[in-house]
Design a protein around this motif. Structure first.
Motif, short mmCIF file in Angstrom:
data_model
loop_
_atom_site.label_atom_id
_atom_site.label_comp_id
_atom_site.label_asym_id
_atom_site.label_seq_id
_atom_site.Cartn_x
_atom_site.Cartn_y
_atom_site.Cartn_z
N ASP A 144 53.64 88.71 72.33
CA ASP A 144 53.38 90.16 72.26
C ASP A 144 51.88 90.44 72.19
O ASP A 144 51.40 91.43 72.72
N HIS A 145 51.14 89.58 71.51
CA HIS A 145 49.69 89.78 71.38
C HIS A 145 48.92 89.16 72.54
O HIS A 145 47.78 89.52 72.80
N ALA A 146 49.55 88.19 73.20
CA ALA A 146 48.80 87.36 74.14
C ALA A 146 48.36 88.10 75.40
O ALA A 146 47.41 87.70 76.05
N ALA A 147 49.05 89.19 75.71
CA ALA A 147 48.71 89.90 76.94
C ALA A 147 47.24 90.34 76.93
O ALA A 147 46.60 90.39 77.98
N ALA A 148 46.70 90.63 75.73
CA ALA A 148 45.32 91.10 75.64
C ALA A 148 44.34 89.95 75.36
O ALA A 148 43.14 90.17 75.20
N ALA A 149 44.85 88.73 75.30
CA ALA A 149 44.01 87.61 74.85
C ALA A 149 43.36 86.88 76.02
O ALA A 149 43.87 86.89 77.14
N SER A 150 42.23 86.25 75.75
CA SER A 150 41.63 85.32 76.73
C SER A 150 42.15 83.91 76.48
O SER A 150 42.34 83.15 77.42
N VAL A 151 42.33 83.58 75.20
CA VAL A 151 42.79 82.22 74.85
C VAL A 151 43.92 82.32 73.81
O VAL A 151 43.82 83.09 72.85
N VAL A 152 44.96 81.54 74.04
CA VAL A 152 46.04 81.42 73.06
C VAL A 152 46.15 79.94 72.71
O VAL A 152 46.17 79.10 73.62
N VAL A 153 46.19 79.64 71.42
CA VAL A 153 46.32 78.23 71.04
C VAL A 153 47.70 77.97 70.45
O VAL A 153 48.14 78.69 69.56
N VAL A 154 48.33 76.93 70.96
CA VAL A 154 49.59 76.47 70.39
C VAL A 154 49.34 75.05 69.87
O VAL A 154 48.98 74.16 70.64
N LEU A 177 53.39 85.08 79.87
CA LEU A 177 51.96 85.42 79.75
C LEU A 177 51.35 85.82 81.08
O LEU A 177 51.70 85.26 82.12
N PRO A 178 50.42 86.78 81.03
CA PRO A 178 49.72 87.13 82.26
C PRO A 178 48.88 85.95 82.76
O PRO A 178 48.48 85.09 81.96
N VAL A 183 46.07 79.03 78.01
CA VAL A 183 46.87 78.53 76.89
C VAL A 183 46.37 77.13 76.54
O VAL A 183 46.45 76.21 77.36
N VAL A 184 45.85 76.99 75.33
CA VAL A 184 45.38 75.69 74.86
C VAL A 184 46.50 75.08 74.02
O VAL A 184 46.93 75.67 73.03
N VAL A 185 47.00 73.93 74.45
CA VAL A 185 48.03 73.24 73.67
C VAL A 185 47.35 72.08 72.97
O VAL A 185 46.85 71.15 73.63
N ASP A 186 47.27 72.17 71.66
CA ASP A 186 46.61 71.12 70.88
C ASP A 186 47.63 70.04 70.54
O ASP A 186 48.51 70.25 69.71
N GLU A 187 47.51 68.91 71.21
CA GLU A 187 48.46 67.80 71.01
C GLU A 187 47.80 66.65 70.25
O GLU A 187 47.98 65.47 70.58
N ALA A 188 47.02 66.99 69.24
CA ALA A 188 46.35 65.94 68.45
C ALA A 188 47.37 64.93 67.91
O ALA A 188 47.07 63.74 67.77
N TYR A 189 48.59 65.42 67.61
CA TYR A 189 49.63 64.54 67.04
C TYR A 189 50.77 64.31 68.03
O TYR A 189 51.89 63.97 67.64
N GLY A 190 50.49 64.55 69.30
CA GLY A 190 51.53 64.52 70.33
C GLY A 190 52.23 63.18 70.45
O GLY A 190 53.45 63.12 70.66
#
Ligand SMILES: Cc1ncc(COP(=O)(O)O)c(C=O)c1O
Length: 360
Positions: A144-154, A177-178, A183-190
């Motif tokens: 819902d918030h991401a439409a206005a975002a430049s970066v989204v982190v998961v 998402l537009p 979208v940054v997916v942080d897989e430090a523990y992937g």
């Protein structure tokens, strides 16, 4: 703070590392920073020994060998891989490349506390969306918030809860998402999650498909090289190019590059680490259940526990037994405990039982 420094710096909280909580108290059981309890890969140590005669020279600036090895392994062109001094450095570079005072970052909360910091340093706005009731990212609300975002982190799995979002959930989120959102997916523990859950998604697959997804990974966790500072980014070539534009020259030292390259090949050390972590994590979950402490099902190398008293206070009590854990944000009753060796978990258990007054 120097009054001549940028005004925003007065508002940015200083990053507090796990170890700083131990100020002045010697701890020998370090369960605060989710490091590898088995230490570095032996192959990485040998590579360091071999590489040392080259240390008078500047490192190879574009980390060509390491990027090529990662690219081969991941099935992407080397142009889709950047290497940095830990994934935190790459996160900061992503923020420098994609955020400014007119832009927005969306992330979850509680999650890795450095996300809002890198946004704030760029004077960007952050929307932190609370985790759902199961300690997981609330992806519908984030969308819902991401439409206005430049970066989204998961953060997947999420630090500190250890929970993950599935392939189907993340795919549905990406579809909402537009196109311009990164979208940054942080897989430090992937690596730990992949071994624990069949529906844990490999974020690189979306990069291969040409989506605007940037995956962050690190040599600090399963590869046991946290002290050397090496992480990598897998993303569309134009994202990698933007990050490289803001990255200072020679960010990754030659010892770090050599050790990472060798650690990547050390499948035995990785397998042993995954085994020790899976067993230790189960033991920590069991202990929490026995003591009636809340947890979330973790697929990472740490467990988030509700100790039902101020977290800082409990952490201080454990420290007196030489055991360092990571308390949650001030005011919470949760602590994050890294999975250590069996002996370290034993020390943690004894200290925890003593601290809770539940020695039975
Ligand atoms: C979610 C998450 N991302 C990134 C990092 C940083 O890793 P690195 O050592 O690669 O900077 C951490 C470290 O604890 C982490 O928990």
């Amino acid at each position: 703070m120097d009054p001549q420094a940028r005004p925003i710096l007065r508002e940015v909280p200083a990053y507090v590392s796990g170890r700083r909580h131990a100020a002045g108290v010697p701890c020998d059981v370090l369960l605060a920073s989710n490091e590898n309890p088995l230490g570095p890969s032996p192959l990485a140590l040998e590579a360091l020994e071999r590489a040392r005669l080259g240390w008078a020279r500047y490192p190879e600036d574009d980390c060509a060998d390491l990027r090529q090895a990662l690219a081969d392994r991941l099935g992407v062109p080397p142009a889709c891989v950047a290497v940095g001094a830990g994934s935190t450095a790459l996160l900061k570079l992503l923020a420098e490349a994609y955020l400014d005072r007119h832009r927005l970052l969306v992330c979850a909360w509680p999650s890795f506390p450095y996300y809002p910091v890198v946004a704030q340093l760029q004077e960007a706005r952050t929307v932190s969306v609370p985790l759902d009731g199961q300690g997981r990212h609330d992806l519908p609300r984030m969308a819902d918030h991401a439409a206005a975002a430049s970066v989204v982190v998961v953060c997947n799995p999420n630090n500190p809860t250890g929970t993950y979002v599935s392939k189907a959930e993340l795919e549905a989120f990406l579809d909402r998402l537009p196109d311009q959102v990164l979208v940054v997916v942080d897989e430090a523990y992937g690596e730990f999650a992949r071994a624990a859950a069949a529906d844990y998604p490999d974020g690189v697959r979306w990069v291969r498909e040409g989506r605007r997804v940037a995956v962050l990974r690190t040599f600090s966790k399963v590869y046991g090289l946290a002290g050397l500072r090496v992480g990598y980014l897998v993303a569309p070539a134009e994202v990698v190019e933007a990050v490289r534009r803001v990255q200072e020259p020679f960010q990754v030292s030659s010892p770090a590059q050599a050790a990472a390259l060798a650690a990547l090949e050390d499948s035995e050390h990785v397998a042993r680490t995954l085994q020790v972590v899976a067993e230790g994590r189960q033991r920590l979950h069991q202990l929490a259940r026995q003591l009636g402490l809340g947890t979330y099902p973790s697929v990472a190398n740490f467990v988030w526990m509700d100790v039902r008293r101020p977290a800082e206070q409990l952490a201080a009590q454990l420290m007196r037994h030489g055991v360092l854990v990571r308390p949650g944000p001030p005011g919470t009753t949760w602590v994050r405990v890294s999975v250590g060796t069996p002996e370290e978990i034993g020390r943690f258990e004894d200290a925890l039982r003593a601290a809770l007054g539940a020695s039975g």
